[in-house]
Design a protein around this motif. Structure first.
Motif, PDB file in Angstrom:
ATOM      1  N   VAL A 154       3.491   8.450  -1.121  1.00 13.31           N
ATOM      2  CA  VAL A 154       3.415   7.208  -1.877  1.00 13.31           C
ATOM      3  C   VAL A 154       4.310   6.185  -1.196  1.00 13.31           C
ATOM      4  O   VAL A 154       5.170   6.535  -0.399  1.00 13.31           O
ATOM      5  CB  VAL A 154       3.843   7.378  -3.350  1.00 13.31           C
ATOM      6  CG1 VAL A 154       2.842   8.195  -4.109  1.00 13.31           C
ATOM      7  CG2 VAL A 154       5.219   7.991  -3.454  1.00 13.31           C
ATOM      8  N   THR A 155       4.070   4.924  -1.516  1.00 16.96           N
ATOM      9  CA  THR A 155       4.804   3.857  -0.843  1.00 16.96           C
ATOM     10  C   THR A 155       6.281   3.890  -1.232  1.00 16.96           C
ATOM     11  O   THR A 155       6.613   4.106  -2.387  1.00 16.96           O
ATOM     12  CB  THR A 155       4.216   2.496  -1.239  1.00 16.96           C
ATOM     13  OG1 THR A 155       2.814   2.578  -1.137  1.00 16.96           O
ATOM     14  CG2 THR A 155       4.729   1.396  -0.335  1.00 16.96           C
ATOM     15  N   CYS A 211       0.032  -4.824  -3.411  1.00 16.20           N
ATOM     16  CA  CYS A 211      -0.246  -4.225  -4.717  1.00 16.20           C
ATOM     17  C   CYS A 211       0.840  -3.243  -5.150  1.00 16.20           C
ATOM     18  O   CYS A 211       0.999  -3.006  -6.339  1.00 16.20           O
ATOM     19  CB  CYS A 211      -1.613  -3.551  -4.712  1.00 16.20           C
ATOM     20  SG  CYS A 211      -1.736  -2.155  -3.591  1.00 16.20           S
ATOM     21  N   VAL A 212       1.532  -2.629  -4.214  1.00 16.73           N
ATOM     22  CA  VAL A 212       2.533  -1.647  -4.609  1.00 16.73           C
ATOM     23  C   VAL A 212       3.961  -2.089  -4.262  1.00 16.73           C
ATOM     24  O   VAL A 212       4.894  -1.296  -4.277  1.00 16.73           O
ATOM     25  CB  VAL A 212       2.271  -0.257  -3.979  1.00 16.73           C
ATOM     26  CG1 VAL A 212       1.110   0.427  -4.658  1.00 16.73           C
ATOM     27  CG2 VAL A 212       2.029  -0.363  -2.491  1.00 16.73           C
ATOM     28  N   THR A 213       4.104  -3.368  -3.932  1.00 17.14           N
ATOM     29  CA  THR A 213       5.438  -3.873  -3.641  1.00 17.14           C
ATOM     30  C   THR A 213       5.900  -4.737  -4.812  1.00 17.14           C
ATOM     31  O   THR A 213       5.180  -5.629  -5.242  1.00 17.14           O
ATOM     32  CB  THR A 213       5.428  -4.712  -2.346  1.00 17.14           C
ATOM     33  OG1 THR A 213       4.852  -3.928  -1.308  1.00 17.14           O
ATOM     34  CG2 THR A 213       6.830  -5.133  -1.943  1.00 17.14           C
ATOM     35  N   ASP A 229      -1.715   1.454  -9.276  1.00 16.92           N
ATOM     36  CA  ASP A 229      -2.027   1.093  -7.893  1.00 16.92           C
ATOM     37  C   ASP A 229      -1.703   2.230  -6.959  1.00 16.92           C
ATOM     38  O   ASP A 229      -0.737   2.955  -7.157  1.00 16.92           O
ATOM     39  CB  ASP A 229      -1.240  -0.155  -7.492  1.00 16.92           C
ATOM     40  CG  ASP A 229      -1.952  -1.403  -7.943  1.00 16.92           C
ATOM     41  OD1 ASP A 229      -3.141  -1.520  -7.628  1.00 16.92           O
ATOM     42  OD2 ASP A 229      -1.328  -2.229  -8.641  1.00 16.92           O
ATOM     43  N   LYS A 230      -2.524   2.401  -5.945  1.00  9.22           N
ATOM     44  CA  LYS A 230      -2.251   3.501  -5.015  1.00  9.22           C
ATOM     45  C   LYS A 230      -1.950   3.002  -3.610  1.00  9.22           C
ATOM     46  O   LYS A 230      -1.395   3.719  -2.803  1.00  9.22           O
ATOM     47  CB  LYS A 230      -3.394   4.493  -5.031  1.00  9.22           C
ATOM     48  CG  LYS A 230      -4.494   4.193  -4.053  1.00  9.22           C
ATOM     49  CD  LYS A 230      -5.485   5.327  -3.923  1.00  9.22           C
ATOM     50  CE  LYS A 230      -6.351   5.055  -2.723  1.00  9.22           C
ATOM     51  NZ  LYS A 230      -6.633   6.142  -1.853  1.00  9.22           N
ATOM     52  N   GLY A 231      -2.293   1.774  -3.317  1.00  8.62           N
ATOM     53  CA  GLY A 231      -1.977   1.227  -1.988  1.00  8.62           C
ATOM     54  C   GLY A 231      -2.736   1.898  -0.877  1.00  8.62           C
ATOM     55  O   GLY A 231      -2.185   2.184   0.172  1.00  8.62           O
ATOM     56  N   GLY A 232      -4.011   2.174  -1.081  1.00  9.47           N
ATOM     57  CA  GLY A 232      -4.771   2.945  -0.108  1.00  9.47           C
ATOM     58  C   GLY A 232      -5.645   2.136   0.820  1.00  9.47           C
ATOM     59  O   GLY A 232      -5.829   2.505   1.966  1.00  9.47           O
ATOM     60  N   CYS A 233      -6.185   1.005   0.353  1.00 14.74           N
ATOM     61  CA  CYS A 233      -7.152   0.308   1.199  1.00 14.74           C
ATOM     62  C   CYS A 233      -6.464  -0.553   2.248  1.00 14.74           C
ATOM     63  O   CYS A 233      -7.057  -0.876   3.257  1.00 14.74           O
ATOM     64  CB  CYS A 233      -8.113  -0.524   0.358  1.00 14.74           C
ATOM     65  SG  CYS A 233      -7.366  -1.982  -0.384  1.00 14.74           S
TER      66      CYS A 233
END
Lengths: 569, 239
Positions: free
Chosen positions: A310-311, B64-66, B43-47
């Motif tokens: 994960v980020t 999206c994930v920041t 959100d998964k931050g995948g694309c």
């Protein structure tokens, strides 16, 4: 167990060892087992049984020179130590008959390993100090060599803050590859607010050709546990996990045994060494995914989720396992801790370079004379590693490149052989320290093919979460496939370079970010080889079969796909 | 919740400290492409389409994930970002069989419209053309792996909103596949409630209503917002 009892155990063990006329050490780590150590053991055991009171047979961990295994060390009283290489069951019998049995022994001259060569003299063994010397399954032997005294010292004479500051002063940096200062990380977790904290040891080593962590866990499991316990005390955690990949059954077995023994003796578990500190360690076994070596994916795996990263941020130090602050370090990093606490930051910081302190274990493999596991001080040059410790190239070939850092690293060519090995220098060369795999290649190795090999690895090991890594690695692999079979055009090379940048810049985790490194570094130093494949339609190293030709124009394409004749009514 | 200030495309703006960068950017009316993101889902931050540049560094951040931070300075558009977004769309198009002409979602597909908006007029990569299965065992819906872009909106909506967790991902890398239960035919899945949320959130033709033919499948993109809103306010009528 308290401190005097620990002391007593150490003395008792030293006394016990002194009683023997000699000791016979044989390597039982995976590398030697794969070359026949079990047969050697079977040959030795019945013979030694008859001499039970005189000679001790000690199964040990890795002795280092894995390429010459199985290895047997004979330590007779009042005599120099002798190491035998490539031991067969027949040779084992001979060793006992000629070297061990007689009271005036005459050592065999064949198969004897020279110990005054650079392979041994150039090494500085701190983490591997006990490896190949003690029986990893006996706590007493570890304690006899000073084991758990650092934990005792930390628990009694140091505050958690002291421990963290000692580590900051020592200059130790993470051995997993990225090289984050360990002391700072510990201090962050120590200061993080949380009623529960965790310590995790990352033993999910997956780089092709690398086996440092495995050897450490197999050869000296208590050292890892002691490091983790000190970490638990320093950051305020009561639970630790060792994450070991499932492909390391022996490491798992030895760690399990070590944890059980340590708990029974009160060195782990509740009230460690009769202090107020509790620390339990459990093992979590990986299911064969390389990406689980990435810390966030590893934690997901420990929590029973799909092993996907994960980020970050939040970093594990703020929010890790089940949302609690978590300290996660490589197994080798934990292997350094006890030595630093016992001998002091001052001593440790004298080893290595200005920015990279201490020693690093490398798994030296490839077309090299001495392949095996080495521990060298930081700042040693690659030339020393390859040509002195490694003994130079096999069968008189010339050096071409060394690959450090596995699929995340790069290739270092001849002109940079004199670069000191430390985090910054390797990074400047487009490679990285990585976990410590070092593959040496000679002039028969084709660089685009090596890049393709590593790209295939990354493609297979991509978790599939983010698009650039999932599809990008596959497309890069395809393009490299075209280059190595001769069907690539110059446009393909351009596309490959574009993709490298995309995957490097936009991937979610370290696996994707660093996956183009083998291509980027080989392009940097061996661009001519790529061009020879594309323009010259030849493989300079002679490794690739150039079976196809690129289709360069429309006429050729039309010619290949003959149009179907249509009936017009 | 406190208010912070940050710079988006050289404009000083304010945002709530709990917001993500994407929310802050969209609040300013700045357009930024997304594919795996959907309002109402985690959100998964995948694309990686919503990557933005942190001004002054070479670093890219997934919006999206920041979380927004005081003093952040980001740029949502640059030559590099546009090129990267195009490349990502092209990679997606090359990965599986995205043949619009025979797709139920032709004309309503998020991947298609993103590609058009970004000016993707050809795919520079080799089409992989994998041989992937279709699952038409469900009474009302069809799953076509060939159109799946692994955004896992379906997995998330089923887990987070419906609470059934019928969907999950099998395999890894390019071999990943969204599967029902433990790779059973969708129709025989015991966990599927047949609610159809997954079908509505799917951006492509991977999940569709049975019986739809080319370009017939129109998805209600406000569907999820309506459910989430309805749950909060007890309004159960779909307008």
């Amino acid at each position: 167990m308290n401190r005097p009892e620990l002391q007593a155990m150490a003395e008792q063990e030293i006394e016990r060892q002194k009683k023997f006329r000699g000791r016979l050490l044989y390597c039982t780590s995976t590398a030697c087992v794969s070359s026949g150590a079990t047969a050697v053991q079977e040959a030795l055991e019945p013979k030694i049984k008859l001499l039970k009171d005189e000679i001790e047979l000690v199964p040990t961990g890795c002795m280092g020179l894995c390429g010459r295994g199985p290895l047997v060390t004979v330590q007779m009283k009042d005599q120099p130590e002798v190491i035998y290489e490539n031991v067969t069951p027949e040779l084992a019998t001979e060793i006992i008959d000629k070297h061990v049995l007689p009271h005036k022994p005459a050592p065999i001259t064949e198969h004897v390993l020279q110990t005054d060569v650079p392979f041994f003299t150039k090494q500085t063994r701190i983490v591997l100090a006990n490896s190949g010397v003690i029986n990893p399954e006996r706590l007493e032997e570890y304690v006899a060599r000073g084991g758990y005294s650092a934990l005792a010292h930390a628990l009694r004479e140091m505050t958690p803050r002291d421990v963290c500051h000692e580590l900051i002063h020592s200059g130790l940096r993470g051995r997993g590859g990225a090289g984050f200062p360990t002391g700072l990380k510990w201090n962050m977790v120590r200061k993080a607010v949380g009623d529960r904290k965790y310590v995790v040891a990352n033993g999910d080593e997956g780089d092709p050709g690398a086996y440092m962590d495995r050897t450490l866990m197999e050869s000296d499991p208590h050292r890892v546990l002691e490091g983790m316990a000190i970490a638990g005390y320093a950051v305020g955690a009561e639970q630790g996990y060792v994450y070991v990949r499932g492909e390391y059954p022996l490491a798992i077995k030895r760690l399990e045994k070590a944890i059980r023994t340590a708990e029974r003796k009160g060195l782990l578990g509740s009230r460690v060494m009769e202090s107020g500190f509790n620390f339990r360690v459990d093992i979590r076994i990986g299911a064969g995914a390389f990406v689980c070596g990435e810390e966030t994916a590893l934690m997901a795996s420990i929590m029973g989720k799909r092993g996907q990263p994960v980020t970050r941020p939040p970093y594990p130090a703020e929010s890790g396992l089940w949302g609690h602050p978590t300290l996660i370090n490589n197994v080798e990093t934990f292997g350094n801790i006890a030595a630093i606490i016992a001998q002091g930051a001052e001593w440790y910081s004298k080893i290595g370079t200005a920015k990279s302190k201490g020693t690093k274990i490398f798994a030296l493999t490839g077309n090299i004379v001495n392949s095996g596991l080495i521990e060298v001080p930081m700042g040693i040059t690659l030339r020393e590693i390859v040509f002195e410790i490694g003994g130079g190239m096999m069968s008189g070939r010339t050096y071409k490149a060394a690959q450090t850092g596995g699929p995340s690293g790069g290739c270092i060519p001849t002109e940079h052989l004199d670069t000191p090995v430390d985090y910054e220098s390797l990074k400047a060369l487009g490679s990285m320290m990585g976990s410590g795999g070092l593959i040496v290649m000679d002039d028969t190795t084709c660089m685009p093919k090596i890049a393709k090999f590593f790209m295939e690895f990354c493609m297979d090991e991509s978790c599939g979460k983010c698009v650039p890594c999932r599809v990008g690695t596959m497309q890069m692999h395809r393009l490299l496939g075209h280059i190595t079979n001769g069907s690539a055009t110059e446009d393909d090379l351009k596309r490959l370079e574009e993709l490298c940048l995309l995957v490097r810049d936009t991937s979610l985790c370290g696996l994707g970010n660093s996956s183009p490194n083998p291509i980027l570094s080989t392009l940097r130093y061996f661009r001519s080889e790529y061009e020879a494949h594309i323009k010259g339609h030849t493989c300079p190293a002679g490794e690739c079969e150039m079976s196809e030709r690129p289709i360069l124009d429309l006429a050729e394409l039309m010619h290949q796909h003959q149009p179907v004749e249509m009936e017009v009514s | 919740m406190s208010v912070i200030t940050l710079t988006i495309n050289e404009q000083l703006v304010s945002a709530q400290s709990e917001q993500t960068l994407l929310e802050a950017i969209r609040e300013q009316g700045v357009e930024i492409p997304t594919l795996c993101h959907l309002e109402g889902l985690s959100d998964k931050g995948g694309c990686r389409l919503c990557m933005v540049e942190a001004v002054g560094t070479n670093r890219l951040m997934p919006a999206c994930v920041t979380k927004v931070q005081e003093g952040m300075n980001v740029r949502t558009e640059s030559e590099r970002l546009v090129e990267y977004r195009k490349m990502i769309i092209e990679l997606l198009l090359s990965e599986r069989n995205h043949i619009c002409a025979v797709c139920v979602m032709n004309g309503h597909c998020e991947l298609q419209s993103l590609a058009a908006n970004l000016g993707v007029n050809h795919v520079r990569y080799e089409y992989v053309v994998p041989d992937l299965p279709m699952d038409a065992s469900h009474e009302r819906f069809v799953q076509d792996q060939n159109r799946c872009i692994l955004c896992v909106r379906c997995v998330r909506v089923c887990h987070e909103v419906e609470g059934a967790h019928n969907w999950d991902v099998m395999g890894r890398g390019v071999n990943s596949m969204v599967i029902a239960d433990l790779y059973q035919p969708w129709g025989s899945s015991r966990s599927c409630t047949g609610c159809g949320k997954c079908v509505q959130v799917c951006p492509t033709g991977a999940l569709s209503k049975k019986g739809s033919t080319v370009a017939e499948m129109v998805k209600h993109h406000d569907f999820l917002g309506w459910i989430m809103n309805g749950r909060e306010k007890n309004i159960w009528e779909y307008r």
